[in-house]
Enzyme design. Structure first.
Site, PDB file in Angstrom:
ATOM      1  N   THR A 195     -65.247  41.410  42.650  1.00  0.00           N
ATOM      2  CA  THR A 195     -64.682  40.090  42.331  1.00  0.00           C
ATOM      3  C   THR A 195     -63.163  40.203  42.297  1.00  0.00           C
ATOM      4  O   THR A 195     -62.631  41.296  42.104  1.00  0.00           O
ATOM      5  CB  THR A 195     -65.155  39.600  40.954  1.00  0.00           C
ATOM      6  OG1 THR A 195     -64.774  40.583  39.995  1.00  0.00           O
ATOM      7  CG2 THR A 195     -66.653  39.411  40.919  1.00  0.00           C
ATOM      8  N   GLU A 339     -70.843  36.879  43.186  1.00  0.00           N
ATOM      9  CA  GLU A 339     -72.083  37.320  42.523  1.00  0.00           C
ATOM     10  C   GLU A 339     -73.324  36.659  43.119  1.00  0.00           C
ATOM     11  O   GLU A 339     -74.443  37.037  42.796  1.00  0.00           O
ATOM     12  CB  GLU A 339     -72.007  37.008  41.022  1.00  0.00           C
ATOM     13  CG  GLU A 339     -71.005  37.850  40.240  1.00  0.00           C
ATOM     14  CD  GLU A 339     -69.587  37.274  40.219  1.00  0.00           C
ATOM     15  OE1 GLU A 339     -69.252  36.470  41.122  1.00  0.00           O
ATOM     16  OE2 GLU A 339     -68.828  37.633  39.308  1.00  0.00           O
ATOM     17  N   LYS A 446     -58.544  20.986  26.921  1.00  0.00           N
ATOM     18  CA  LYS A 446     -59.205  20.418  25.736  1.00  0.00           C
ATOM     19  C   LYS A 446     -58.199  19.599  24.942  1.00  0.00           C
ATOM     20  O   LYS A 446     -57.403  20.133  24.191  1.00  0.00           O
ATOM     21  CB  LYS A 446     -59.812  21.526  24.885  1.00  0.00           C
ATOM     22  CG  LYS A 446     -60.960  22.188  25.606  1.00  0.00           C
ATOM     23  CD  LYS A 446     -61.507  23.388  24.868  1.00  0.00           C
ATOM     24  CE  LYS A 446     -62.370  24.203  25.827  1.00  0.00           C
ATOM     25  NZ  LYS A 446     -61.909  25.546  26.073  1.00  0.00           N
ATOM     26  N   TRP A 451     -62.814  17.069  26.671  1.00  0.00           N
ATOM     27  CA  TRP A 451     -62.482  17.854  27.858  1.00  0.00           C
ATOM     28  C   TRP A 451     -61.934  16.977  28.979  1.00  0.00           C
ATOM     29  O   TRP A 451     -62.468  15.906  29.256  1.00  0.00           O
ATOM     30  CB  TRP A 451     -63.716  18.589  28.383  1.00  0.00           C
ATOM     31  CG  TRP A 451     -64.142  19.736  27.514  1.00  0.00           C
ATOM     32  CD1 TRP A 451     -63.667  20.014  26.255  1.00  0.00           C
ATOM     33  CD2 TRP A 451     -65.107  20.735  27.807  1.00  0.00           C
ATOM     34  NE1 TRP A 451     -64.284  21.123  25.763  1.00  0.00           N
ATOM     35  CE2 TRP A 451     -65.179  21.595  26.690  1.00  0.00           C
ATOM     36  CE3 TRP A 451     -65.933  21.003  28.911  1.00  0.00           C
ATOM     37  CZ2 TRP A 451     -66.031  22.691  26.653  1.00  0.00           C
ATOM     38  CZ3 TRP A 451     -66.782  22.089  28.859  1.00  0.00           C
ATOM     39  CH2 TRP A 451     -66.829  22.935  27.741  1.00  0.00           C
TER      40      TRP A 451
END
Ligand code: AMP
Length: 552
Positions: A195, A339, A446, A451
């Site tokens: 990654t 992944e 936030k 959100w």
């Protein structure tokens, strides 16, 4: 609660047990599409073309060469290479002979590259000429590597005062290709990809032959990437990261002609290949396509064969979809991650959607889409409780499936939570199964406990005619904890003064997002920091603007 039935209690089938092995993809391509071309822009500068039959022959020579270099099954063999035919031969020669093709992303920081070569304990590194100076820096730091092989013709080989270089073409020329692909367990590791590691150490996803073939089947299907022998596919997404979205496997599986762009990813070079090679579909991240669209517009060009482009890696801005549509090119929006081999979802219309208005259709196509068969998805709240698929609730996206990792390479603890892989993305899923990413969990803003989706803000900003790239990040606010700040790279031709442009951009948000989502401020920079995989580097931006003071 899932129940398991013991095999002894079942009537077992009488079907052949044929392991799914990567080598069989290329054998299939040779047998059925032997004359179909693979075209590559080489780092040597010229265009190379040959066929699937040639590729299969040379992949067997690669396998023989590895055995001569004492490579054993399971050994990790690294590649530092652009998209090209030699890289494809390595994909197959390495995995096909039972060792593991470790694709290394040259855009990572040098210490990360040294870390992953050492972590993987690579035995050989194959590299394109362009990476010679990088390789020279790696040599003293990477003691497990026994051979550094340059992917070059003999007469173009560079010289190095630091290392003894081997020449790929010379090594291959020593082999006759009289080699039968071995048969082994389909769960054996075939490839390894780390990654990008914006936080912490890069982590390795270790794919199997079986997971790779299942991913190739699912991603090639109609309604997924729809790859077939009638297509000419140009994977711009790199083979050094996320397996070029599986195209090196799905193209031989289906017999599609491949056009590899090599190291030249600017608009002019991509356009030239699309035009001369009659490319029908390409795949890449939005930043690449911004360059192509700008070039086509400046030159007043049009596309002839080019019908579709798969965009993923970051959210495809609706403005980009609209621009492509003006040139008759459909955007296929896809989502995935290292992944997941990498593809998890692809956006598309159902038969009933075809009756809907253009704007309703666009609304569906702008989402990241439905999961491919083989992937399950759910969203959960902070306590792990599943949230409804109503297109409104957003939570942490969890996935499971046959091409999702169960652990990182050589990691002690599995990342799975009750058998599900936490993607780190925050999303909604609607009643039709369409998933829409609202943010990376660490990028969510936030504000006063509520959100705000930074991606929604960026999608609006990028549609403003003066904006080339936009990133929305959170900055500290004394009352609301966090508020959005919009960081913008202007188009080069924009001469308007920044104060009035800032006002224009903020006014542009009116009526397009909730009032309290509108950024508190806009700031301009010359160049957007991007990660090794071409994504907005928000960590860096947050660092740069951590002292940015918002007007009260
Ligand atoms: P990587 O493993 O480098 O491919 O990065 C995977 C991450 O890229 C995902 O977890 C998402 O955050 C992001 N990503 C990939 N595709 C998309 C997409 N179509 N829209 C938004 N984010 C995406």
């Amino acid at each position: 609660m899932t129940t398991f039935i013991d095999s002894n209690a079942l009537l077992m089938s009488q079907m052949m047990s044929q392991p799914m092995l990567i080598s069989s993809l290329l054998t299939h391509a040779k047998n059925n599409y032997g004359t179909t071309e693979i075209v590559s822009r080489r780092t040597e500068g010229d265009i190379h073309r040959y066929t699937y039959a040639d590729c299969e022959q040379r992949a067997r020579q690669v396998a023989q060469m590895l055995s001569r270099l004492d490579v054993q099954p399971g050994d990790r063999i690294g590649t530092l290479a652009w998209n090209g035919y030699r890289h494809l031969e390595l994909y197959y020669g390495i995995s096909g002979s039972g060792s593991v093709c470790h694709t290394i992303n040259p855009r990572l920081f040098e210490e990360q590259i040294a870390y992953i070569i050492n972590h993987a304990e690579d035995k050989i590194i194959f590299f394109d000429i362009t990476f010679l100076s990088l390789v020279e820096k790696m040599v003293p730091q990477c003691p497990t590597v026994q051979h550094w092989v340059c992917l070059s013709d003999k007469n173009k080989m560079p010289s190095s005062e630091i290392i003894e270089l081997a020449c790929y073409e010379t090594l291959i020329a020593n082999e006759n290709g009289d080699y039968a692909w071995p048969v082994f367990d389909e769960f054996a590791a075939s490839a390894l990809c780390y990654t990008s590691g914006t936080t912490g150490r890069p982590k390795g996803a270790l794919y199997s032959h079986r997971s790779t073939i299942l991913h190739a089947y699912a991603s090639a299907l109609p309604g997924s990437l729809s790859i077939s022998s009638a297509e000419v596919i140009m994977p711009v997404v790199p083979m050094f990261h996320v397996n070029a979205w599986g195209t090196p496997y799905s193209c031989p599986m289906t017999g599609a002609k491949i056009v590899f762009p090599g190291a030249k990813l600017d608009g002019a070079s991509l356009f030239e290949l699309i035009d001369t090679e009659q490319v029908t579909m390409a795949a890449g991240v939005p930043t690449i396509w911004a360059g192509l669209l700008q070039y086509v517009k400046e030159q007043n060009h049009s596309f002839h064969s080019f019908k579709r482009t798969v965009i993923g890696g970051s959210t495809c801005p609706p403005a980009m979809m609209a621009s492509f549509s003006e040139y008759g090119v459909n955007v296929v929006h896809a989502w995935g991650m290292t992944e997941l081999s990498p593809i998890g979802t692809v956006a598309g219309l159902k038969a009933v959607d075809l009756q809907k208005s253009k704007s309703e259709q666009n609304h569906i196509l702008q989402k990241q889409g439905r999961s491919l068969y083989g992937i399950e998805m759910k969203i959960v709240d902070g306590e792990g409780k599943q949230l409804p698929n109503d297109g409104k609730a957003f939570g942490d996206l969890m996935v499971k499936g046959s091409w999702v990792i169960s652990n990182y390479y050589r990691a002690e603890e599995s990342p799975l939570v009750d058998g599900w892989f936490p993607t780190g993305d925050v999303s909604t899923i609607d009643a039709d199964g369409n998933m829409q990413i609202t943010d990376r969990s660490k990028d969510v803003i936030k504000s006063g406990g509520e959100w705000i989706s930074s991606i929604d803000i960026e999608n609006v900003a990028i549609a403003h005619p003066a904006v080339l790239i936009a990133a929305c990040i959170s900055v500290h606010h004394p009352k609301w904890d966090e508020r959005p700040l919009l960081v913008v790279v202007k188009k080069t031709e924009i001469l308007q003064d920044e104060q009035s442009l800032k006002k224009d951009i903020l006014a542009f948000f009116e009526g397009k997002v909730a009032k309290w989502w509108i950024p508190d401020d806009v700031t301009f920079i010359d160049q957007m920091p991007l990660t090794a995989t071409g994504k907005l580097m928000k960590l860096k931006l947050r660092e740069l603007f951590k002292d940015h003071r918002l007007a009260q």
